[in-house]
Every structure is written in C-alpha cells, then in structure tokens.
Design a protein around this motif. Structure first.
Motif, PDB file in Angstrom:
ATOM      1  N   TYR A   1     -17.646 -27.042 -29.234  1.00 43.36           N
ATOM      2  CA  TYR A   1     -18.351 -27.366 -30.503  1.00 43.36           C
ATOM      3  C   TYR A   1     -17.607 -27.975 -31.545  1.00 43.36           C
ATOM      4  N   GLN A   2     -16.203 -27.715 -31.521  1.00 43.28           N
ATOM      5  CA  GLN A   2     -15.343 -28.249 -32.712  1.00 43.28           C
ATOM      6  C   GLN A   2     -15.155 -29.709 -32.395  1.00 43.28           C
ATOM      7  N   ASP A   3     -14.962 -29.847 -31.181  1.00 43.44           N
ATOM      8  CA  ASP A   3     -14.841 -31.432 -30.744  1.00 43.44           C
ATOM      9  C   ASP A   3     -15.668 -32.438 -30.671  1.00 43.44           C
ATOM     10  N   TYR A   4     -17.071 -31.990 -30.562  1.00 43.85           N
ATOM     11  CA  TYR A   4     -18.231 -33.019 -30.890  1.00 43.85           C
ATOM     12  C   TYR A   4     -19.428 -32.653 -31.422  1.00 43.85           C
ATOM     13  N   ALA A   5     -19.825 -33.616 -31.855  1.00 42.72           N
ATOM     14  CA  ALA A   5     -21.245 -33.296 -32.925  1.00 42.72           C
ATOM     15  C   ALA A   5     -22.379 -32.961 -32.377  1.00 42.72           C
ATOM     16  N   ILE A   6     -22.415 -31.916 -31.454  1.00 41.93           N
ATOM     17  CA  ILE A   6     -23.798 -31.476 -31.213  1.00 41.93           C
ATOM     18  C   ILE A   6     -24.714 -31.130 -32.141  1.00 41.93           C
ATOM     19  N   LYS A   7     -26.252 -31.451 -32.366  1.00 42.75           N
ATOM     20  CA  LYS A   7     -26.828 -31.227 -33.251  1.00 42.75           C
ATOM     21  C   LYS A   7     -27.865 -30.209 -32.365  1.00 42.75           C
TER      22      LYS A   7
ATOM     23  N   LYS B   1     -13.026 -15.577 -22.699  1.00 37.39           N
ATOM     24  CA  LYS B   1     -12.906 -16.930 -22.207  1.00 37.39           C
ATOM     25  C   LYS B   1     -13.799 -17.863 -22.241  1.00 37.39           C
ATOM     26  N   THR B   2     -15.211 -17.477 -22.111  1.00 34.59           N
ATOM     27  CA  THR B   2     -16.372 -18.172 -22.265  1.00 34.59           C
ATOM     28  C   THR B   2     -16.263 -18.877 -23.764  1.00 34.59           C
ATOM     29  N   TRP B   3     -16.323 -17.619 -24.629  1.00 31.73           N
ATOM     30  CA  TRP B   3     -16.483 -17.966 -25.909  1.00 31.73           C
ATOM     31  C   TRP B   3     -15.269 -19.125 -26.502  1.00 31.73           C
ATOM     32  N   LYS B   4     -13.973 -19.057 -25.936  1.00 26.75           N
ATOM     33  CA  LYS B   4     -13.113 -20.014 -26.358  1.00 26.75           C
ATOM     34  C   LYS B   4     -13.483 -21.340 -25.700  1.00 26.75           C
ATOM     35  N   ILE B   5     -13.944 -21.490 -24.575  1.00 25.00           N
ATOM     36  CA  ILE B   5     -14.440 -22.776 -24.221  1.00 25.00           C
ATOM     37  C   ILE B   5     -15.660 -23.402 -25.020  1.00 25.00           C
ATOM     38  N   LYS B   6     -16.397 -22.631 -25.421  1.00 27.56           N
ATOM     39  CA  LYS B   6     -17.606 -23.151 -26.114  1.00 27.56           C
ATOM     40  C   LYS B   6     -17.072 -23.445 -27.694  1.00 27.56           C
ATOM     41  N   LYS B   7     -16.109 -22.670 -28.156  1.00 21.45           N
ATOM     42  CA  LYS B   7     -15.513 -23.063 -29.573  1.00 21.45           C
ATOM     43  C   LYS B   7     -14.831 -24.254 -29.462  1.00 21.45           C
ATOM     44  N   SER B   8     -14.249 -24.760 -28.544  1.00 21.07           N
ATOM     45  CA  SER B   8     -13.501 -25.847 -28.284  1.00 21.07           C
ATOM     46  C   SER B   8     -14.401 -26.970 -28.268  1.00 21.07           C
TER      47      SER B   8
ATOM     48  N   LYS C   1     -32.085 -19.282 -36.399  1.00 23.00           N
ATOM     49  CA  LYS C   1     -31.123 -19.824 -37.284  1.00 23.00           C
ATOM     50  C   LYS C   1     -30.298 -18.839 -38.037  1.00 23.00           C
ATOM     51  N   GLN C   2     -30.763 -17.659 -38.394  1.00 25.02           N
ATOM     52  CA  GLN C   2     -29.975 -16.595 -39.081  1.00 25.02           C
ATOM     53  C   GLN C   2     -28.955 -16.199 -38.250  1.00 25.02           C
ATOM     54  N   ARG C   3     -29.335 -16.126 -36.819  1.00 23.90           N
ATOM     55  CA  ARG C   3     -28.142 -15.388 -36.115  1.00 23.90           C
ATOM     56  C   ARG C   3     -27.045 -16.360 -35.815  1.00 23.90           C
ATOM     57  N   CYS C   4     -27.442 -17.831 -35.956  1.00 20.47           N
ATOM     58  CA  CYS C   4     -26.363 -18.710 -35.836  1.00 20.47           C
ATOM     59  C   CYS C   4     -25.473 -18.811 -37.076  1.00 20.47           C
ATOM     60  N   ARG C   5     -26.219 -18.460 -38.146  1.00 15.70           N
ATOM     61  CA  ARG C   5     -25.270 -18.479 -39.220  1.00 15.70           C
ATOM     62  C   ARG C   5     -24.441 -17.421 -39.350  1.00 15.70           C
ATOM     63  N   GLU C   6     -24.782 -16.212 -38.482  1.00  8.50           N
ATOM     64  CA  GLU C   6     -23.676 -15.034 -38.393  1.00  8.50           C
ATOM     65  C   GLU C   6     -22.806 -15.257 -37.535  1.00  8.50           C
ATOM     66  N   SER C   7     -22.950 -16.399 -36.339  1.00 10.02           N
ATOM     67  CA  SER C   7     -22.038 -16.470 -35.245  1.00 10.02           C
ATOM     68  C   SER C   7     -20.772 -17.123 -35.636  1.00 10.02           C
ATOM     69  N   SER C   8     -19.867 -16.539 -34.989  1.00 12.19           N
ATOM     70  CA  SER C   8     -18.537 -17.424 -35.269  1.00 12.19           C
ATOM     71  C   SER C   8     -18.350 -18.633 -34.435  1.00 12.19           C
ATOM     72  N   LEU C   9     -19.401 -19.084 -33.610  1.00 11.95           N
ATOM     73  CA  LEU C   9     -19.324 -20.161 -32.863  1.00 11.95           C
ATOM     74  C   LEU C   9     -20.131 -21.221 -33.666  1.00 11.95           C
ATOM     75  N   LEU C  10     -21.244 -20.732 -34.449  1.00 12.28           N
ATOM     76  CA  LEU C  10     -22.107 -21.779 -34.836  1.00 12.28           C
ATOM     77  C   LEU C  10     -22.256 -21.757 -36.219  1.00 12.28           C
ATOM     78  N   ALA C  11     -21.531 -20.918 -36.966  1.00 14.90           N
ATOM     79  CA  ALA C  11     -21.674 -20.769 -38.575  1.00 14.90           C
ATOM     80  C   ALA C  11     -21.745 -22.072 -39.319  1.00 14.90           C
ATOM     81  N   ASP C  12     -20.748 -23.135 -38.742  1.00 16.80           N
ATOM     82  CA  ASP C  12     -20.450 -24.046 -39.413  1.00 16.80           C
ATOM     83  C   ASP C  12     -21.008 -25.353 -38.576  1.00 16.80           C
ATOM     84  N   GLN C  13     -21.891 -25.134 -37.785  1.00 20.87           N
ATOM     85  CA  GLN C  13     -22.480 -26.324 -37.061  1.00 20.87           C
ATOM     86  C   GLN C  13     -23.775 -26.662 -37.493  1.00 20.87           C
ATOM     87  N   SER C  14     -24.140 -27.883 -37.128  1.00 20.92           N
ATOM     88  CA  SER C  14     -25.661 -28.390 -37.554  1.00 20.92           C
ATOM     89  C   SER C  14     -26.711 -27.826 -36.742  1.00 20.92           C
ATOM     90  N   VAL C  15     -27.503 -27.067 -37.624  1.00 18.63           N
ATOM     91  CA  VAL C  15     -28.700 -26.039 -36.878  1.00 18.63           C
ATOM     92  C   VAL C  15     -29.870 -26.644 -37.586  1.00 18.63           C
TER      93      VAL C  15
END
Length: 404
Positions: free
Chosen positions: A181-187, A172-179, A196-210
C-alpha cells in the motif's frame, strides 16, 4: 472510455462474485469495454474468462489452506475466516490483463491472486482500483474482525490463529500489505460508509484513498406493485444461509417472540417469511409467530416474495452492504435492521424504515412494529432504491473515480 478488467475469484459463487459480474455487465450497458477474469467460472458469459490453469488454482488454494491449517495447530476451526494471499495463479500473462487500462480488483482470495502478483500488477503502471467486499484489505488475515480491534495496530495477535503461532502469520501478512500500500497508489473502493470508517481506524488504510460506492443492483427487475395484498402483514428475511452466525438468526427469533409476547393481538396478524438455507432447521421451532420457510429460492421467486411482503428485515450483527434490504425496498418493502454496518447507508431512519440499537432485540422488535405503521408508498420506496443503487448510478461513480 478506457478498457476495464474486473478480477474476482468467481463470477457467480458468492455475494462478491454476483455483484462483480453485475458491475461488469452494467459497465458494458453503458458502452464501456469491461471484462471479467476469474478462476472459478460458473456462467456462460463470453466476457468472462479463466486465469491460469486448473492445476495452478488447486495448488494455490490447497497450499494456502494447508499453511493456515498448520499455523492453526492442525485445526479446521476458523480455516476459512482468514486468508494470506501468499499463493495465486498466473494472472498477469492473460491477454486481457495486458490490454486493460484499468484493473478493478474485487474478492481475489482463496487461490486467485497473491499479494506478490498484485505488486507485480501495480508495477505495470496500470490504474488499479480495489473494491472491498469485506474487511480483509484492512486487517492482517481475517475477512471480518467481529469484535476484535487489533486491525488498529499491526494484527500481532490474531484470535483466528492458534495461540502458539498467533504472531507470525497475521503480522507477516500485515507487513506485506503495508509495504504494498505504501509503494503503490491503489484506489480503494468500499461499499458502505461503515466499511470506510473501519478503514479510517485501520493501521493499513487510514492514510489511503478510500471512496464509497455501493454495490449495483438490477433495481428495474424488482416490481413494487401487487395485485392482491396478503391477509396478514408479512415480514421477509433471507440469506444464502439464514443461520450463519453473522446473520443474527437468534436475535431475529428473540425479537419476533417479544412481539408475540408483548403484542399478541398484532402478532396474530403477522407472518414471517424466510428464504435461504438452514443448517439447523430445528431453530424454527423456537418461533412463536406464524412463519413460512421457503428454503433456497430463484430470482423470479424472490421478486414475488418481496412484492407480497410489507417489511424486509435484517438482524445481522453487521453487513458490509445489505443487498436484501435494497432488493426489498425496490419491491416496496419498508426496511428494518440494526444500526451496525452498511445497513445504515440504506435505511433513512423514520423515512424508509427504522434502525434498531445494536444488539437490542427490544429495539429491533419496536422498529418492526413502527415499520408497519410508517406511512410511505411502495412507489416511493422503489424510487429511493433506484436513485441510490441503480446500475447507471453506480457505474457513473466508478467512471468519475477512474477519470480523476
């Protein structure tokens, strides 16, 4: 420069708090109107203020822990290894938030901000950066995944939550974070390439600005000269709590004992210097090399300790950054650590120290020996630390990111 507000749960309690306050102070030195908002104020800095009320903070803190406790089958085990950020204080009504052009979120857990409040902050249109000091932003609920790789998916089954309720809370918390991150451009800002490598592996932050920006450290406070060299070669290792499981205290003991067993002549000329709390002091009795345990130390003591030592050691299973390595290097110590975490951003293998193969204590002991024989001046080590981790260097990188 725009008005910057840094938000962190505390201004002095914990590693993230210390480096967040340092960042705020460093920005002010560079002429930036930077301030800090917390719920747990420990300093008398007039540029730090408290958000919400004590009653809101208590309600948020205990309410979140109660929910985790229930989902963990009424067990305290792992109670503080996870956070849900489903509760927080009223941050947005504070005048400093309203006046800020840029908000830098840091460690906001345990009652500071809820994910809902962060969403409302993003809705205001302010620039929002989020500096990650652990893995929480890229996982469902845990702060460090350890050997778990469920963050590559949707964290449906969390090992830190009781088996009968694993799916609901983390997912449930994962889904709230996913929503969010998708809705707003957080850097997002991370303090090491490893994170950073862990972020790139993450389903949450793989496509985000890091962006990687290391923690700032007061390098100028650490002096690398010493009037009199110690009789023995000295290795220093320290932490807030030395026998915290993450710090690999048992691995350090094993590596030092291997030196004692395999290189007895060298071991007789070595002293291990330890600082920080120990929950179980009896562990020291396992050491077969000369050692001195200092307990908790002040900043002034710390500089003197580093200056008297030749090698600074970290046996941590992983670190998102590795502040003691930088502090030691700024004081002229060669560095040794495992190549498993943010330590590899600090150590240039064979030039300012050595990186051991994780989790080999054979490799760690060999790296310690090699460090003693490494020819590099204390002045050069200080210069390297200043070049990469000084306040000016780190603030400049934040400014560049903000101005993009």
């Amino acid at each position: 420069m725009k008005r910057v507000l840094i938000i962190n749960t505390s201004d002095a309690n914990g590693g993230a708090a210390v480096v967040s306050h340092r960042l705020m102070s460093a920005m002010r030195k560079e002429g930036i109107d930077a301030r800090m908002l917390v719920v747990d104020k420990r300093t008398d800095d007039e540029n730090v203020d408290i958000a919400g009320t004590p009653e809101q903070y208590k309600w948020a803190f205990y309410g979140e822990r109660l929910r985790i406790w229930i989902h963990n089958g009424f067990s305290r085990k792992h109670l503080f290894k996870v956070s849900t950020a489903d509760r927080g204080v009223d941050v947005l009504s504070h005048p400093w938030v309203k006046a800020a052009d840029v908000v830098i979120l840091n460690w906001i857990n345990q009652g500071m901000m809820s994910l809902y409040e962060i969403r409302q902050l993003c809705k205001t249109g302010k620039k929002v950066l989020w500096t990650m000091h652990d893995m929480w932003c890229l996982t469902g609920v845990c702060h460090h995944a350890y050997g778990c790789d469920h963050y590559k998916g949707e964290c449906e089954y969390c090992k830190f939550i009781n088996v009968s309720r694993r799916k609901s809370l983390a997912s449930k918390t994962w889904k709230i974070k996913k929503s969010l991150y998708q809705d707003y451009a957080i850097k997002f800002v991370v303090v090491s390439d490893w994170l950073k490598q862990r972020c790139r592996e993450s389903s949450l932050l793989a496509d985000q600005s890091v962006t990687v920006i290391p923690n700032t450290l007061p390098i100028s406070q650490y002096q690398y000269t010493q009037e009199k060299a110690p009789r023995k070669k000295q290795i220093v290792m320290g932490a807030a709590r030395l026998d915290d499981p993450v710090k690999g205290f048992d691995l350090m003991i094993e590596a030092m004992n291997q030196i004692a067993d395999n290189y007895p002549d060298m071991a007789s000329g070595i002293r291990l210097v330890l600082f920080g709390n120990l929950r179980d002091e009896s562990q020291l009795q396992k050491l077969r090399v000369d050692y001195k345990w200092m307990g908790p130390v002040t900043t002034d003591q710390l500089n003197d300790i580093y200056r008297s030592c030749d090698v600074v050691l970290s046996s941590s299973h992983f670190e998102t950054f590795g502040a003691t390595l930088v502090e030691g290097m700024a004081s002229g110590c060669k560095c040794v650590a495992f190549n498993h975490g943010g330590q590899s951003d600090i150590i240039d293998d064979g030039k300012n120290g050595f990186l051991a193969k994780y989790p080999s204590t054979d490799s760690l002991s060999e790296c310690i020996i090699n460090a003693f024989n490494l020819s590099v001046s204390r002045e050069e080590l200080h210069r390297q630390a200043e070049e990469k981790f000084s306040e000016k260097s780190v603030v400049r990188k934040y400014i560049e990111l903000i101005e993009k």
